[in-house]
Write a protein that holds these residues in place. Sequence first.
Motif, PDB file in Angstrom:
ATOM      1  N   GLY A  79      45.426  64.770  21.434  1.00 18.59           N
ATOM      2  CA  GLY A  79      46.500  64.004  20.805  1.00 18.59           C
ATOM      3  C   GLY A  79      46.196  62.533  20.640  1.00 18.59           C
ATOM      4  O   GLY A  79      46.964  61.811  19.995  1.00 18.59           O
ATOM      5  N   THR A  80      45.084  62.071  21.228  1.00 22.20           N
ATOM      6  CA  THR A  80      44.700  60.664  21.090  1.00 22.20           C
ATOM      7  C   THR A  80      44.216  60.393  19.669  1.00 22.20           C
ATOM      8  O   THR A  80      43.445  61.174  19.107  1.00 22.20           O
ATOM      9  CB  THR A  80      43.585  60.310  22.078  1.00 22.20           C
ATOM     10  N   ILE A  81      44.682  59.311  19.091  1.00 15.57           N
ATOM     11  CA  ILE A  81      44.213  58.900  17.769  1.00 15.57           C
ATOM     12  C   ILE A  81      42.895  58.156  17.944  1.00 15.57           C
ATOM     13  O   ILE A  81      42.825  57.152  18.647  1.00 15.57           O
ATOM     14  CB  ILE A  81      45.252  58.007  17.070  1.00 15.57           C
ATOM     15  N   THR A  82      41.853  58.672  17.311  1.00 13.52           N
ATOM     16  CA  THR A  82      40.502  58.148  17.510  1.00 13.52           C
ATOM     17  C   THR A  82      40.217  57.007  16.546  1.00 13.52           C
ATOM     18  O   THR A  82      40.068  57.227  15.345  1.00 13.52           O
ATOM     19  CB  THR A  82      39.458  59.263  17.315  1.00 13.52           C
ATOM     20  N   MET A  83      40.147  55.791  17.089  1.00 10.85           N
ATOM     21  CA  MET A  83      39.825  54.624  16.286  1.00 10.85           C
ATOM     22  C   MET A  83      38.666  53.850  16.911  1.00 10.85           C
ATOM     23  O   MET A  83      38.475  52.670  16.636  1.00 10.85           O
ATOM     24  CB  MET A  83      41.068  53.731  16.126  1.00 10.85           C
ATOM     25  N   ASP A  84      37.898  54.553  17.745  1.00 10.34           N
ATOM     26  CA  ASP A  84      36.726  53.936  18.360  1.00 10.34           C
ATOM     27  C   ASP A  84      35.440  54.633  17.944  1.00 10.34           C
ATOM     28  O   ASP A  84      34.365  54.328  18.461  1.00 10.34           O
ATOM     29  CB  ASP A  84      36.845  53.954  19.890  1.00 10.34           C
ATOM     30  N   GLY A  85      35.526  55.578  17.026  1.00 11.91           N
ATOM     31  CA  GLY A  85      34.351  56.346  16.633  1.00 11.91           C
ATOM     32  C   GLY A  85      33.544  55.671  15.542  1.00 11.91           C
ATOM     33  O   GLY A  85      34.040  54.816  14.805  1.00 11.91           O
ATOM     34  N   THR A 115      42.316  47.894  26.093  1.00 11.30           N
ATOM     35  CA  THR A 115      41.740  49.185  25.723  1.00 11.30           C
ATOM     36  C   THR A 115      42.268  50.294  26.619  1.00 11.30           C
ATOM     37  O   THR A 115      42.592  51.396  26.144  1.00 11.30           O
ATOM     38  CB  THR A 115      40.205  49.116  25.820  1.00 11.30           C
ATOM     39  N   SER A 116      42.370  50.022  27.914  1.00 11.58           N
ATOM     40  CA  SER A 116      42.920  51.012  28.846  1.00 11.58           C
ATOM     41  C   SER A 116      44.393  51.275  28.560  1.00 11.58           C
ATOM     42  O   SER A 116      44.845  52.429  28.578  1.00 11.58           O
ATOM     43  CB  SER A 116      42.748  50.527  30.291  1.00 11.58           C
ATOM     44  N   VAL A 166      40.418  52.663  21.097  1.00 12.53           N
ATOM     45  CA  VAL A 166      39.748  51.576  20.387  1.00 12.53           C
ATOM     46  C   VAL A 166      38.611  51.061  21.269  1.00 12.53           C
ATOM     47  O   VAL A 166      38.520  51.408  22.450  1.00 12.53           O
ATOM     48  CB  VAL A 166      40.730  50.431  20.043  1.00 12.53           C
ATOM     49  N   SER A 167      37.754  50.222  20.716  1.00 16.26           N
ATOM     50  CA  SER A 167      36.570  49.750  21.440  1.00 16.26           C
ATOM     51  C   SER A 167      36.759  48.301  21.889  1.00 16.26           C
ATOM     52  O   SER A 167      37.080  47.425  21.067  1.00 16.26           O
ATOM     53  CB  SER A 167      35.327  49.841  20.553  1.00 16.26           C
ATOM     54  N   ALA A 168      36.515  48.049  23.167  1.00 19.63           N
ATOM     55  CA  ALA A 168      36.581  46.686  23.692  1.00 19.63           C
ATOM     56  C   ALA A 168      35.441  45.853  23.118  1.00 19.63           C
ATOM     57  O   ALA A 168      34.291  46.288  23.065  1.00 19.63           O
ATOM     58  CB  ALA A 168      36.507  46.701  25.213  1.00 19.63           C
ATOM     59  N   GLY A 169      35.754  44.640  22.690  1.00 16.43           N
ATOM     60  CA  GLY A 169      34.763  43.797  22.035  1.00 16.43           C
ATOM     61  C   GLY A 169      33.621  43.348  22.920  1.00 16.43           C
ATOM     62  O   GLY A 169      32.531  43.049  22.431  1.00 16.43           O
ATOM     63  N   CYS A 170      33.826  43.327  24.242  1.00 16.48           N
ATOM     64  CA  CYS A 170      32.774  42.856  25.132  1.00 16.48           C
ATOM     65  C   CYS A 170      31.525  43.727  25.053  1.00 16.48           C
ATOM     66  O   CYS A 170      30.431  43.284  25.396  1.00 16.48           O
ATOM     67  CB  CYS A 170      33.288  42.786  26.567  1.00 16.48           C
ATOM     68  N   ARG A 171      31.660  44.964  24.586  1.00 18.08           N
ATOM     69  CA  ARG A 171      30.508  45.864  24.478  1.00 18.08           C
ATOM     70  C   ARG A 171      29.525  45.418  23.395  1.00 18.08           C
ATOM     71  O   ARG A 171      28.393  45.884  23.361  1.00 18.08           O
ATOM     72  CB  ARG A 171      30.981  47.285  24.162  1.00 18.08           C
ATOM     73  N   TYR A 172      29.935  44.507  22.534  1.00 24.60           N
ATOM     74  CA  TYR A 172      29.122  44.129  21.374  1.00 24.60           C
ATOM     75  C   TYR A 172      28.385  42.804  21.575  1.00 24.60           C
ATOM     76  O   TYR A 172      27.790  42.283  20.634  1.00 24.60           O
ATOM     77  CB  TYR A 172      30.018  44.074  20.124  1.00 24.60           C
ATOM     78  N   PHE A 173      28.427  42.291  22.796  1.00 17.17           N
ATOM     79  CA  PHE A 173      27.758  41.028  23.101  1.00 17.17           C
ATOM     80  C   PHE A 173      26.677  41.265  24.157  1.00 17.17           C
ATOM     81  O   PHE A 173      26.920  41.945  25.154  1.00 17.17           O
ATOM     82  CB  PHE A 173      28.759  39.992  23.608  1.00 17.17           C
ATOM     83  N   ALA A 174      25.507  40.681  23.920  1.00 21.48           N
ATOM     84  CA  ALA A 174      24.402  40.833  24.870  1.00 21.48           C
ATOM     85  C   ALA A 174      24.634  40.017  26.137  1.00 21.48           C
ATOM     86  O   ALA A 174      24.089  40.329  27.197  1.00 21.48           O
ATOM     87  CB  ALA A 174      23.088  40.417  24.217  1.00 21.48           C
ATOM     88  N   THR A 175      25.433  38.944  26.018  1.00 21.90           N
ATOM     89  CA  THR A 175      25.784  38.122  27.177  1.00 21.90           C
ATOM     90  C   THR A 175      27.287  37.917  27.173  1.00 21.90           C
ATOM     91  O   THR A 175      28.028  38.698  26.565  1.00 21.90           O
ATOM     92  CB  THR A 175      25.052  36.769  27.139  1.00 21.90           C
ATOM     93  N   GLU A 176      27.776  36.865  27.828  1.00 24.52           N
ATOM     94  CA  GLU A 176      29.217  36.655  27.929  1.00 24.52           C
ATOM     95  C   GLU A 176      29.844  36.440  26.550  1.00 24.52           C
ATOM     96  O   GLU A 176      29.371  35.611  25.771  1.00 24.52           O
ATOM     97  CB  GLU A 176      29.516  35.432  28.810  1.00 24.52           C
ATOM     98  N   PRO A 177      30.920  37.164  26.223  1.00 19.36           N
ATOM     99  CA  PRO A 177      31.575  36.979  24.924  1.00 19.36           C
ATOM    100  C   PRO A 177      32.341  35.660  24.884  1.00 19.36           C
ATOM    101  O   PRO A 177      32.878  35.206  25.895  1.00 19.36           O
ATOM    102  CB  PRO A 177      32.525  38.174  24.833  1.00 19.36           C
ATOM    103  N   PRO A 178      32.422  35.024  23.700  1.00 18.24           N
ATOM    104  CA  PRO A 178      33.151  33.760  23.587  1.00 18.24           C
ATOM    105  C   PRO A 178      34.659  33.935  23.578  1.00 18.24           C
ATOM    106  O   PRO A 178      35.396  32.987  23.837  1.00 18.24           O
ATOM    107  CB  PRO A 178      32.657  33.203  22.241  1.00 18.24           C
ATOM    108  N   ALA A 179      35.113  35.153  23.275  1.00 23.08           N
ATOM    109  CA  ALA A 179      36.551  35.444  23.233  1.00 23.08           C
ATOM    110  C   ALA A 179      36.726  36.952  23.290  1.00 23.08           C
ATOM    111  O   ALA A 179      35.763  37.710  23.173  1.00 23.08           O
ATOM    112  CB  ALA A 179      37.180  34.871  21.957  1.00 23.08           C
TER     113      ALA A 179
END
Length: 471
Positions: free
Chosen positions: A107-113, A413-414, A423-436
């Motif tokens: 039943g979860t709507i998938t918007m992280d794929g 996200t949780s 949905v996907s947390a933005g921190c996963r897309y940064f190699a180091t600390e995210p700016p926001a």
Amino acid sequence: MNDGSTSGALADSLRTLLSRLSPGDRLPSSRELTKEYRVGPATVTRAIAALAAEGAVVTRPGSGTYVAHRPRLRGGAADTDWQTVALTDRAVDTHLIADPLGPPPAGTITMDGGYLHRSLQPTRVLSAALARAARRPDAWDRAPAGGLTALRTVFARMAGGSVAPEDVLVTAGGQSALSIAFRAIAGPGSPVLVESPGYPRALAAARAAGLRPVPVPIDADGLRPDMLADAFAMTGARLLYCQPAFQNPTGTVLAPERRGQILDVARASGAFVIEDDVARHLGHGGTVPRPLVADDRDGTVVHVTSLTKPAAPSLRIGALVARGPVRERMRAVRLVDDFFVTRPLQEAALEVLSSPAWDRHVRSLGTVLRERCAVLAAAVTREIPGAALATPPAGGLHLWLRLPPGVDDTVLTSAARRRGVAVSAGCRYFATEPPAAHLRIGFAATADHAELTEGARRLGAALTDLGPGPE
């Protein structure tokens, strides 16, 4: 009762018998089992074969059947602690690509794929192509290590410029191509420059190859050449990974005036550029700039493409394009890895790309993605006030959203998962600390527009659940 069920019942009875015996004990003979359980010899043979396949018994011709030796257990589980020492410290880091929350409930709507919903996949075209490929007389023969010549010719034509079929290496999808390229070009411990934010699976592949990702910021026009030059100078890197067309996660396209600058900076640094072009067929109907490799004549660019994103997750066919010694190095890595990509899948991919239905699919998909992107952008703007939505992309499968100040993307996200939307947390897309704090929100894996709208509503409700952020 048929023979299969009879032998299965006998096998169950023998398992009970085995539980009372010790390793090395001899089972009754086939004649004795036939008499005791009132079954035929063939039934006994099948039951013993099933137990042998499980490793429960060992048959010794001319001697009999014996209870197999069981592994020594400690505390009810096998003792594998010794592996901790044997494996040393070469752990493969998957935290950026593994879902920390686990599989979403029904039943979860998938918007992280990152793949198309089944309704958007050209399944009839794919099925017909695979059926035709399987009927070829040489379908199950060994394929050339570099890939079928005809398929390499098609990929060369897609790359454009002076790319020739011999410059193409067929791979098992884009991720395989990235893994090969990273391992072939740079040695363990070397720096690799990456876009920030960037594609998590590329970061994971680089780290698995022992490389050290170094982030270079991007803006609305893509990778910044000035900061790229500084990064090359400071790190001594000899490799850059980037997505010039419909970058994941932001959807940006490298501006025309920057394309030559990026290549000039790389050449001046004696570096390779891995051009990840897997989103080329995910344009929303506008003009897509030609690949960087089409304007590269000295082997600076290593081009990566794939059919998986615009077709279906299991069409694991991609390609690497390269010139010079690096091409031979990647072919060697590929040969050591797995010899070649399975021939029927290559033949099917060739059938798909050679069909007029493929061009129709790409055009139709562009229209659908553009509509979905607009629907989701409007819903997110309405449901999440205070968030900053990047300019809706002209291609790709995602929106990139900067969250209001004080909101933690992992916490949201949780909370969103509890509300029934992934949905996907933005921190996963940064190699180091995210700016926001950011979110990547997909619009291609849902069933329809109604699900997109409902997903945005649930996301807004999840944000409300967290309460007001700090002043």
